[in-house]
Design a protein around this motif. Structure first.
Motif, PDB file in Angstrom:
ATOM      1  N   LYS A 165       0.860  -1.177   0.000  1.00  0.00           N
ATOM      2  CA  LYS A 165       0.000   0.000   0.000  1.00  0.00           C
ATOM      3  C   LYS A 165       0.900   1.232   0.000  1.00  0.00           C
ATOM      4  O   LYS A 165       1.501   1.585   1.020  1.00  0.00           O
ATOM      5  N   THR A 166       1.007   1.872  -1.138  1.00  0.00           N
ATOM      6  CA  THR A 166       1.852   3.046  -1.262  1.00  0.00           C
ATOM      7  C   THR A 166       1.188   4.228  -0.570  1.00  0.00           C
ATOM      8  O   THR A 166       0.045   4.570  -0.860  1.00  0.00           O
ATOM      9  N   VAL A 167       1.910   4.876   0.363  1.00  0.00           N
ATOM     10  CA  VAL A 167       1.345   6.005   1.100  1.00  0.00           C
ATOM     11  C   VAL A 167       2.035   7.319   0.750  1.00  0.00           C
ATOM     12  O   VAL A 167       1.537   8.394   1.105  1.00  0.00           O
ATOM     13  N   ALA A 220      -4.087   6.510  -8.633  1.00  0.00           N
ATOM     14  CA  ALA A 220      -3.835   6.703  -7.200  1.00  0.00           C
ATOM     15  C   ALA A 220      -3.751   8.178  -6.837  1.00  0.00           C
ATOM     16  O   ALA A 220      -4.207   8.594  -5.770  1.00  0.00           O
ATOM     17  N   THR A 233      -4.459   6.101   0.275  1.00  0.00           N
ATOM     18  CA  THR A 233      -4.253   4.658   0.241  1.00  0.00           C
ATOM     19  C   THR A 233      -5.503   3.918  -0.228  1.00  0.00           C
ATOM     20  O   THR A 233      -6.627   4.387  -0.061  1.00  0.00           O
ATOM     21  N   PHE A 234      -5.274   2.751  -0.811  1.00  0.00           N
ATOM     22  CA  PHE A 234      -6.345   1.868  -1.250  1.00  0.00           C
ATOM     23  C   PHE A 234      -6.577   0.784  -0.201  1.00  0.00           C
ATOM     24  O   PHE A 234      -5.750   0.567   0.681  1.00  0.00           O
ATOM     25  N   ILE A 250      -6.541  -2.319  -0.765  1.00  0.00           N
ATOM     26  CA  ILE A 250      -5.635  -3.430  -1.053  1.00  0.00           C
ATOM     27  C   ILE A 250      -4.293  -2.873  -1.508  1.00  0.00           C
ATOM     28  O   ILE A 250      -4.164  -1.706  -1.867  1.00  0.00           O
ATOM     29  N   GLY A 251      -3.288  -3.734  -1.471  1.00  0.00           N
ATOM     30  CA  GLY A 251      -1.979  -3.341  -1.958  1.00  0.00           C
ATOM     31  C   GLY A 251      -1.843  -3.635  -3.449  1.00  0.00           C
ATOM     32  O   GLY A 251      -2.586  -4.444  -4.018  1.00  0.00           O
ATOM     33  N   TYR A 252      -0.890  -2.973  -4.069  1.00  0.00           N
ATOM     34  CA  TYR A 252      -0.618  -3.168  -5.487  1.00  0.00           C
ATOM     35  C   TYR A 252       0.874  -3.432  -5.689  1.00  0.00           C
ATOM     36  O   TYR A 252       1.717  -2.806  -5.048  1.00  0.00           O
ATOM     37  N   GLN A 263       5.715   3.002   2.193  1.00  0.00           N
ATOM     38  CA  GLN A 263       4.565   2.290   2.735  1.00  0.00           C
ATOM     39  C   GLN A 263       4.462   2.610   4.226  1.00  0.00           C
ATOM     40  O   GLN A 263       5.343   3.268   4.794  1.00  0.00           O
TER      41      GLN A 263
END
Length: 282
Positions: free
Chosen positions: A108-110, A145, A163-164, A166-168, A194
């Motif tokens: 999860k890219t923050v 995003a 953030t989503f 789910i992770g990508y 992250q």
């Protein structure tokens, strides 16, 4: 104070914290507190180049740039995550161009840190950029995003990303427009972040100002239940910071401000009693 070498051990032997991480014990488990930008359960995650993230973030590790819109191997897309701000990715256009990344695992890219090349390349600075994410790679589909506007500067820039759920695994930076038409977009370096893995503290902590429950280092090796002066004096001064422990006659001790913690079988050389000096609460 002083304790006999037969003190009861805690529940388990401590881990080894990397990169000068600080070992702490909360009464039930050990934990590494990471300093100087490192993170991870054992402080094994490398620090960022930009240094712009918060303590609640970790740099995503082992990212690879895997292609770009030119996709002919001549644009240097590998340079964009090589840890060197003197190298750069040179796209094949000033708009509707992109570079793709493989995070190796879904994350999860923050946040995102970007470094544009020096002012001699200012005509090549991208301006309007989209960050897109996918779990299927180059073929997409890609989920938007964030829409980002880069500042016209060659300094590091930092952008927090919604953030989503789910992770990508895959990401791409899609350049919509650049500051100057007709000049191919260039980016020197990109870092992804992250949510923090492990625990980070800042700034770097000197032993004179350690927080409570931090281990100043371990002493071990020759000090068993029959501990003698020569053995203890050898075994009681090993660890991250030397000199926080000593031996007097048959008793091991920690210096003022630290309390002794005994563990078992720590060094793997048949020694049954090993010791740690923990900073007092007071």
């Amino acid at each position: 104070g002083q304790v006999e070498c037969t003190a009861e051990p805690p529940l388990s032997a401590p881990p080894s914290c990397s990169n000068n991480g600080l070992l702490t014990y909360d009464g039930s488990q050990y934990r590494c507190l990471c300093i100087n930008g490192f993170s991870g359960e054992l402080c094994e995650f490398s620090a960022s180049l930009s240094g712009m993230e918060t303590l609640a973030m970790s740099k995503v590790q082992n990212i690879e740039a895997v292609g770009d819109s030119g996709n002919d191997g001549t644009n240097g897309f590998l340079n964009i995550v090589d840890g060197d701000i003197q190298t750069l990715w040179a796209s094949d256009g000033y708009s509707d161009v992109y570079v793709e990344f493989d995070m190796q695992i879904a994350v999860k890219t923050v946040a995102l840190a970007v470094r544009l090349p020096g002012t001699s390349h200012s005509r090549h600075w991208p301006k309007d950029v989209k960050l897109e994410l996918s779990n299927t790679g180059h073929t997409g589909p890609w989920s938007l995003a964030a829409e980002i506007q880069f500042f016209g500067t060659d300094r590091w820039q930092f952008f927090e990303i919604p953030t989503f759920a789910i992770g990508y695994r895959y990401a791409r930076l899609f350049v919509v427009a650049s500051y100057a038409s007709g000049y191919n977009a260039k980016i020197s370096e990109v870092e992804f972040f992250q949510n923090v893995v492990g625990t980070r503290v800042s700034p770097a902590v000197h032993k004179s100002s350690l927080p409570p429950n931090i281990f100043a280092g371990f002493f071990a090796g020759y000090c068993r239940s029959y501990c003698n002066g020569d053995g203890c004096s050898d075994g009681c001064n090993r660890g991250t910071w030397y000199g926080e422990a000593g031996c007097e006659n048959t008793k091991c001790f920690c210096n003022s401000g630290y309390r002794i913690i005994q563990i078992s079988g720590y060094d793997g050389r048949g020694q049954q009693n090993q010791y740690l000096c923990m900073k007092d609460d007071a």
